[in-house]
Scaffold this motif. Sequence first.
Motif, short mmCIF file in Angstrom:
data_model
loop_
_atom_site.label_atom_id
_atom_site.label_comp_id
_atom_site.label_asym_id
_atom_site.label_seq_id
_atom_site.Cartn_x
_atom_site.Cartn_y
_atom_site.Cartn_z
N TYR A 51 0.82 -1.21 0.00
CA TYR A 51 0.00 0.00 0.00
C TYR A 51 0.86 1.27 0.00
CZ TYR A 51 -4.82 -1.48 1.09
OH TYR A 51 -6.09 -1.96 1.05
N PHE A 53 2.39 2.47 2.61
CA PHE A 53 2.23 3.25 3.84
C PHE A 53 3.61 3.72 4.31
CE2 PHE A 53 -1.90 0.90 5.12
CZ PHE A 53 -2.65 1.80 4.37
N ARG A 77 -4.93 2.39 -3.76
CA ARG A 77 -6.10 2.03 -2.94
C ARG A 77 -7.20 1.42 -3.79
NH1 ARG A 77 -7.15 4.27 2.18
NH2 ARG A 77 -5.14 4.57 3.18
N MET A 82 -8.84 -5.30 0.84
CA MET A 82 -8.31 -5.96 2.03
C MET A 82 -9.44 -6.54 2.88
SD MET A 82 -5.66 -5.91 4.53
CE MET A 82 -4.84 -4.43 5.05
N VAL A 88 -13.76 -3.64 11.22
CA VAL A 88 -14.38 -2.58 12.02
C VAL A 88 -15.41 -1.91 11.12
CG1 VAL A 88 -13.97 -0.45 13.30
CG2 VAL A 88 -12.23 -2.25 13.27
N LEU A 89 -16.65 -1.83 11.59
CA LEU A 89 -17.70 -1.26 10.74
C LEU A 89 -17.95 0.20 11.04
CD1 LEU A 89 -20.22 -4.25 10.87
CD2 LEU A 89 -18.57 -3.70 9.08
N PHE A 90 -18.36 0.92 10.01
CA PHE A 90 -18.76 2.31 10.20
C PHE A 90 -20.09 2.36 10.92
CE2 PHE A 90 -16.22 2.57 6.24
CZ PHE A 90 -15.30 3.51 6.64
N TYR A 100 -19.10 1.27 0.81
CA TYR A 100 -17.80 1.90 1.01
C TYR A 100 -16.77 1.32 0.02
CZ TYR A 100 -13.59 3.48 3.44
OH TYR A 100 -12.38 4.04 3.75
N ARG A 153 -18.07 -6.10 0.62
CA ARG A 153 -17.43 -4.83 0.26
C ARG A 153 -16.37 -5.07 -0.82
NH1 ARG A 153 -14.63 -2.32 5.35
NH2 ARG A 153 -16.68 -1.51 5.89
N LYS A 157 -16.14 -3.84 -4.67
CA LYS A 157 -14.98 -3.06 -5.09
C LYS A 157 -14.27 -3.73 -6.28
CE LYS A 157 -10.65 -1.12 -3.27
NZ LYS A 157 -9.89 -0.73 -2.07
P1 ADP Z 1 -9.15 1.42 1.50
O1 ADP Z 1 -9.91 2.33 2.38
O2 ADP Z 1 -8.52 2.11 0.34
O3 ADP Z 1 -9.90 0.21 1.05
P2 ADP Z 1 -7.57 0.89 3.92
O4 ADP Z 1 -6.24 0.27 4.09
O5 ADP Z 1 -7.79 2.27 4.42
O6 ADP Z 1 -7.90 0.84 2.35
O7 ADP Z 1 -8.64 -0.07 4.57
C1 ADP Z 1 -8.47 -1.45 4.62
C2 ADP Z 1 -9.86 -2.07 4.68
O8 ADP Z 1 -10.59 -1.57 5.79
C3 ADP Z 1 -10.67 -1.77 3.45
O9 ADP Z 1 -11.45 -2.90 3.12
C4 ADP Z 1 -11.54 -0.61 3.85
O10 ADP Z 1 -12.75 -0.66 3.13
C5 ADP Z 1 -11.73 -0.86 5.33
N1 ADP Z 1 -11.78 0.36 6.14
C6 ADP Z 1 -10.91 1.38 6.12
N2 ADP Z 1 -11.21 2.31 7.04
C7 ADP Z 1 -12.32 1.85 7.66
C8 ADP Z 1 -13.13 2.32 8.72
N3 ADP Z 1 -12.88 3.47 9.36
N4 ADP Z 1 -14.20 1.58 9.10
C9 ADP Z 1 -14.47 0.44 8.48
N5 ADP Z 1 -13.75 -0.09 7.49
C10 ADP Z 1 -12.68 0.62 7.08
#
Ligand code: ADP
Length: 229
Positions: A51, A53, A77, A82, A88-90, A100, A153, A157
Motif C-alpha cells: 500500500y 504506507f 487504494r 483488504m 471494524v464497521l462504520f 464503502y 465490500r 470493489k
Molecule cells: P481502502 O480504504 O482504500 O480500502 P484501507 O487500508 O484504508 O484501504 O482499509 C483497509 C480495509 O478496511 C478496506 O477494506 C476498507 O474498506 C476498510 N476500512 C478502512 N477504514 C475503515 C473504517 N474506518 N471503518 C471500516 N472499514 C474501514
Amino acid sequence: KGAIAFKDVHFSYDPERPILKGVSFDVPAGKTVAIVGPSGAGKSTISRLLYRFYDIQDGAITIDGQDVRDITQQSLRAAIGMVPQDTVLFNDTIAYNIRYGRPSATDEDVQTAAEVAQIGHFIHTLPEGFATKVGERGLKLSGGEKQRVAIARTILKAPPILILDEATSALDTTTEHEIQSALDTVSKNRTTLVIAHRLSTVIHADEIIVLRDGQIAERGTHAALLEAD
Ligand code: ADP
Ligand code: ADP
C-alpha cells in the motif's frame, strides 16, 4: 492484472532494527501466494509496504512492473482490497458499509454483493451499538457476519489485488471453514496475498512462503511444506 513483485526488499521502521532483510517473491496475476510465519516475522509489514504506507530502504516493489513509488495513492487504494482479521464497521447500515467498497455502486449492485456474501437479508440493519434516534436496537453481528460484510465490500470493489490478512483467525472452526470457502470464491482469478499464522488455513495457495525473522525461510506448495515438517 495485478502481478506483484518484491525484489530484494529491505525495510526497517527503526534503522537500528531491520524488519525485512532482502525479501523477494512474486505473485503472478490471478495467483494466490500465502505468507506464513510466527508473530513479529514481518508479514503485515509486507501488506503495508504494498500500500506504500512506508517507503522501503532498498530493493523494489512493483505492481504489473510499475514501481509502487510511481503509482498514486489513489490508484493503489483502488487496486488493492483488504479483508482484515477484525473488520471494524462504520456507524451506519450494513448497506453503507458494503457500499464503502465502491461509492458509485447502485442499490442493486450492493444487494447482489451482499447476496453473494450471504448477508442479503440484513443489509438495511445497523450494527449493534449504533442505535437509531427512534430507539431501534442495532443488530449484534458475529465475527463471521462482520467478515461477510468485508467480503461483500470487496466483491463490490472488485480490485485486481486482494489481501487477506489473518481474515479467518478470529473465528471458531466451523465459521472459519464457511468464511474460508467464501474467500476462496472471491480470490478466484484475482491476485491474492494471504497472510496467516498457520499452514492449515492456506491450502488453496499456489505458493506458500514461510517468513521468519524478516527472511524467507522456506517456500513451496502446501503438500511439499507439510512433507518437510
Ligand atoms: P481502502 O480504504 O482504500 O480500502 P484501507 O487500508 O484504508 O484501504 O482499509 C483497509 C480495509 O478496511 C478496506 O477494506 C476498507 O474498506 C476498510 N476500512 C478502512 N477504514 C475503515 C473504517 N474506518 N471503518 C471500516 N472499514 C474501514
Ligand atoms: P507479523 O505480521 O508477522 O506479526 P509485523 O509485520 O506486524 O509482523 O511486525 C514485524 C515487526 O515490526 C514486529 O517486531 C513489530 O513489533 C514491528 N513493527 C510493526 N509495526 C511497527 C511500527 N509501526 N513501528 C515500529 N515497529 C513496528
